[in-house]
Design an enzyme around this catalytic site. Structure first.
Site, mmCIF file in Angstrom:
data_model
loop_
_atom_site.group_PDB
_atom_site.id
_atom_site.type_symbol
_atom_site.label_atom_id
_atom_site.label_comp_id
_atom_site.label_asym_id
_atom_site.label_seq_id
_atom_site.Cartn_x
_atom_site.Cartn_y
_atom_site.Cartn_z
ATOM 1 N N GLY A 109 -13.667 1.401 42.680
ATOM 2 C CA GLY A 109 -12.222 1.443 42.465
ATOM 3 C C GLY A 109 -11.473 2.164 43.567
ATOM 4 N N LEU A 118 -13.731 3.998 39.050
ATOM 5 C CA LEU A 118 -13.407 4.076 37.628
ATOM 6 C C LEU A 118 -14.219 5.170 36.935
ATOM 7 C CD1 LEU A 118 -13.217 0.287 36.654
ATOM 8 C CD2 LEU A 118 -11.443 1.784 37.616
ATOM 9 N N ASN A 157 -19.445 -1.458 45.398
ATOM 10 C CA ASN A 157 -20.895 -1.359 45.181
ATOM 11 C C ASN A 157 -21.298 -1.671 43.746
ATOM 12 O OD1 ASN A 157 -19.571 1.025 44.349
ATOM 13 N ND2 ASN A 157 -21.463 2.206 44.479
ATOM 14 N N GLU A 158 -20.467 -2.438 43.029
ATOM 15 C CA GLU A 158 -20.697 -2.686 41.603
ATOM 16 C C GLU A 158 -22.051 -3.307 41.298
ATOM 17 O OE1 GLU A 158 -16.274 -2.141 41.779
ATOM 18 O OE2 GLU A 158 -17.850 -2.915 43.083
#
Length: 280
Positions: free
Chosen positions: A132, A87, A154-155
């Site tokens: 994303g 994103l 990997n957020e």
């Protein structure tokens, strides 16, 4: 081999007027006249960050392929080092509220369209694919990746929580336990590690090799009646699609709450500053 004079799918800019976007073409679609297989190429330089325009163009392309009853779709990147960086942070940093709302709703629609498309779908992952980018890859039915790249959600490493439908997609791809470890650690798998855990299905030596392997995978369905194939696919995937469809507004409000939180904005500001320092 692939014709450049194609379906209306190639003219996508008109579909973006409702968002006030430019006519930049961030998606290219080419279709093999003999096989009916389409290659959808993301080409938003430099790293295919998923902004509102790219998301909208991808959704339009996939929907047009559905209407034109394509025989299969290969998703790839024009970049030589990045499939998609995920994103676009600039969509979330000090956002315009109407635009950020459209951004998230469009992302939801893109996922439901790709995850539930009737035609066979393959991700030819020719570069790094975090966050994303990993979601797009996992949403396809088959994944082929080049060596020496990374992929994963990997957020958590960025202080962000992956939405429930991101989580469901990973859980459905690699299983509960492996997904739990990967998501909580924010782990990025190398190509070899991704193959070992089942996040990807094959390794290719080059983009051309990946496309050839993707064609071979899609070719397996040539003698399979399309309707039973599609119904079987949706029996496995429709529950998660319907869950999001029924909770779109709730999911949107949760996203807006997080994005507009001062702590989130401060975190995004620090991250952008770190990127500037690296470039310097």
């Amino acid at each position: 081999m692939y014709s450049r004079t194609m379906l209306k799918v190639r003219t996508l800019s008109n579909n973006l007027k409702m968002y006030g976007s430019t006519s930049s073409n961030f998606v290219n679609v080419s279709v093999n006249d003999k096989s009916g297989v389409a290659i959808v190429t993301m080409q938003r330089e430099p790293v295919n960050s998923l902004n509102l325009e790219l998301i909208t163009q991808l959704k339009t392309a996939l929907s047009d392929l559905e209407r034109n009853k394509c025989r299969g779709m290969i998703l790839t990147s024009a970049s030589k080092s990045v499939f998609s960086a995920g994103l676009d942070i600039m969509e979330m940093y000090k956002p315009n509220q109407e635009r950020v709302r459209n951004f998230w709703l469009s992302l939801q629609d893109l996922w439901m369209t790709l995850y539930g498309c009737s035609y066979p779908s393959v991700a030819a992952i020719n570069g790094h694919s975090p966050a994303g980018g990993c979601l797009l890859s996992m949403s396809c039915e088959y994944r082929i990746m080049l060596p020496n790249f990374t992929i994963g959600l990997n957020e958590t490493k960025l202080g962000i929580i992956a939405p429930s439908w991101f989580v469901a997609t990973m859980k459905n791809t690699i299983g509960f336990r492996k997904a739990e470890m990967a998501l909580t650690l924010g782990f990025l798998f190398t190509t070899e590690e991704a193959l070992k855990v089942g996040l990807i299905d094959e390794v290719a030596s080059s983009k051309e090799d990946a496309i050839a392997k993707a064609d071979k995978f899609i070719g397996q369905f040539a003698k399979i009646p399309p309707q039973p194939r599609t119904i079987s696919k949706l029996m496995l995937r429709s529950k998660d699609i319907e869950t999001l469809r029924k909770t779109k507004e709730q999911d949107l409000q949760a996203f807006l709450q997080v994005v507009n939180d001062p702590k989130t904005q401060k975190g995004l500001e620090l991250y952008l500053e770190s990127l500037k320092q690296r470039k310097a």
